[in-house]
Design a protein around this motif. Structure first.
Motif, PDB file in Angstrom:
ATOM      1  N   GLN A   1      -7.021  15.003  -8.658  1.00  0.00           N
ATOM      2  CA  GLN A   1      -7.200  14.290  -9.922  1.00  0.00           C
ATOM      3  C   GLN A   1      -8.673  14.207 -10.300  1.00  0.00           C
ATOM      4  O   GLN A   1      -9.044  14.427 -11.464  1.00  0.00           O
TER       5      GLN A   1
ATOM      6  N   ASN B   1       0.829  -1.206   0.000  1.00  0.00           N
ATOM      7  CA  ASN B   1       0.000   0.000   0.000  1.00  0.00           C
ATOM      8  C   ASN B   1       0.861   1.252   0.000  1.00  0.00           C
ATOM      9  O   ASN B   1       0.558   2.228  -0.692  1.00  0.00           O
TER      10      ASN B   1
ATOM     11  N   GLN C   1       3.710   5.943  -5.391  1.00  0.00           N
ATOM     12  CA  GLN C   1       3.714   6.052  -6.849  1.00  0.00           C
ATOM     13  C   GLN C   1       2.566   6.926  -7.333  1.00  0.00           C
ATOM     14  O   GLN C   1       2.723   7.748  -8.247  1.00  0.00           O
ATOM     15  N   HIS C   2       1.402   6.785  -6.714  1.00  0.00           N
ATOM     16  CA  HIS C   2       0.238   7.592  -7.078  1.00  0.00           C
ATOM     17  C   HIS C   2       0.504   9.077  -6.786  1.00  0.00           C
ATOM     18  O   HIS C   2       0.200   9.944  -7.601  1.00  0.00           O
TER      19      HIS C   2
ATOM     20  N   ASN D   1       2.914  10.402  -9.391  1.00  0.00           N
ATOM     21  CA  ASN D   1       2.315  10.567 -10.720  1.00  0.00           C
ATOM     22  C   ASN D   1       1.406  11.788 -10.791  1.00  0.00           C
ATOM     23  O   ASN D   1       1.441  12.545 -11.766  1.00  0.00           O
ATOM     24  N   VAL D   2       0.567  11.967  -9.777  1.00  0.00           N
ATOM     25  CA  VAL D   2      -0.418  13.054  -9.803  1.00  0.00           C
ATOM     26  C   VAL D   2       0.226  14.403  -9.494  1.00  0.00           C
ATOM     27  O   VAL D   2      -0.029  15.399 -10.170  1.00  0.00           O
TER      28      VAL D   2
ATOM     29  N   ALA E   1      -2.012  10.725  -0.526  1.00  0.00           N
ATOM     30  CA  ALA E   1      -2.548   9.980  -1.671  1.00  0.00           C
ATOM     31  C   ALA E   1      -4.020  10.337  -1.873  1.00  0.00           C
ATOM     32  O   ALA E   1      -4.485  10.484  -3.019  1.00  0.00           O
ATOM     33  N   ASP E   2      -4.764  10.488  -0.783  1.00  0.00           N
ATOM     34  CA  ASP E   2      -6.164  10.914  -0.873  1.00  0.00           C
ATOM     35  C   ASP E   2      -6.252  12.324  -1.451  1.00  0.00           C
ATOM     36  O   ASP E   2      -7.145  12.627  -2.256  1.00  0.00           O
TER      37      ASP E   2
ATOM     38  N   ALA F   1      -4.161  13.664  -3.488  1.00  0.00           N
ATOM     39  CA  ALA F   1      -3.889  13.529  -4.926  1.00  0.00           C
ATOM     40  C   ALA F   1      -5.146  13.060  -5.656  1.00  0.00           C
ATOM     41  O   ALA F   1      -5.439  13.526  -6.768  1.00  0.00           O
ATOM     42  N   ASP F   2      -5.898  12.151  -5.031  1.00  0.00           N
ATOM     43  CA  ASP F   2      -7.163  11.686  -5.610  1.00  0.00           C
ATOM     44  C   ASP F   2      -8.143  12.848  -5.783  1.00  0.00           C
ATOM     45  O   ASP F   2      -8.830  12.955  -6.802  1.00  0.00           O
TER      46      ASP F   2
ATOM     47  N   GLU G   1       2.344   1.687  -3.521  1.00  0.00           N
ATOM     48  CA  GLU G   1       1.328   2.132  -4.469  1.00  0.00           C
ATOM     49  C   GLU G   1       0.941   3.589  -4.226  1.00  0.00           C
ATOM     50  O   GLU G   1       0.778   4.372  -5.169  1.00  0.00           O
ATOM     51  N   ASN G   2       0.787   3.953  -2.965  1.00  0.00           N
ATOM     52  CA  ASN G   2       0.415   5.337  -2.631  1.00  0.00           C
ATOM     53  C   ASN G   2       1.519   6.319  -3.009  1.00  0.00           C
ATOM     54  O   ASN G   2       1.239   7.409  -3.515  1.00  0.00           O
TER      55      ASN G   2
END
Length: 203
Positions: A128, A70, A76-77, A80-81, A121-122, A124-125, A73-74
């Motif tokens: 996005q 996790n 990397q996210h 990216n964003v 990460a949230d 970034a969500d 993945e977070n």
């Protein structure tokens, strides 16, 4: 054909893992297996001892593995964003570059940092989902009590709220620009022609 690099090359020429994770996991396993009493010192019940040990300990290898995945993945996210370099990621979590590489290598990570990574990460969500194409200028903007988005994360503030505020600010600015553009367009259309003050023809 070249083999794609994991994490867009983050592992290329990375610093060597410190090996702390292997040591820590080994110690946790030894401690978990050596525990024979609970509570006030009473003997562990047979029923409890027969439970799968991940139900007794939060440090089961499967749970540790899931946490590491996790985190990777977070991270990397987020990268990216928000288009962050490793040094920017380290700054956002108030750690060293080596710590970030260690996390990506599967090293142990403090729960407080896991929570910070999940929160960013949230965020970034949120950006996005709002269609914000994050740029360096967005990340340099001070809007949440005089702090940038990454500074909010660094200080342990509510980075999710900061992301919502950034989205609202950008939306407001976009709306204002649209209104100004519309007014300018109407002004151009209403500019008088060269013969606007000539008398009306009697024909």
């Amino acid at each position: 054909m070249d083999t794609p690099l994991p994490f867009d090359g983050w592992f290329n020429d990375r610093p060597v893992s410190t090996g702390a994770a292997t040591y820590i996991c080994g110690m946790v396993a030894a401690v978990g297996l050596s525990v024979t009493t609970v509570g006030t010192g009473g003997q562990m019940s047979l029923e409890r001892s027969l439970y799968p040990w991940h139900e007794v300990s939060p440090y089961h290898p499967t749970l540790l593995s899931e946490t590491v995945c996790n985190v990777q993945e977070n991270l990397q996210h987020i990268r990216n964003v928000l288009k962050l370099a490793v040094s920017d990621v380290a700054l956002a979590f108030n750690v060293t570059r080596q710590a970030v590489y260690n996390w990506l290598n599967g090293e142990a990570i403090a729960e407080s940092n896991v929570a910070k990574i999940e929160a960013l990460a949230d965020a970034a969500d949120i950006l996005q989902s709002a269609g914000v194409n994050v740029t360096a200028s967005h990340l340099k903007r001070k809007f949440a009590h005089g702090k940038t988005l990454l500074q909010v994360s660094q200080s342990g503030g509510d980075v999710r709220d900061a992301a919502h505020l950034l989205v609202q600010t950008l939306a407001k600015e976009t709306s204002q620009r649209a209104r100004l553009k519309s007014r300018a367009h109407l002004h151009v259309r209403s500019v008088a022609t060269a013969d606007f003050d000539l008398p009306v023809s009697s024909n």
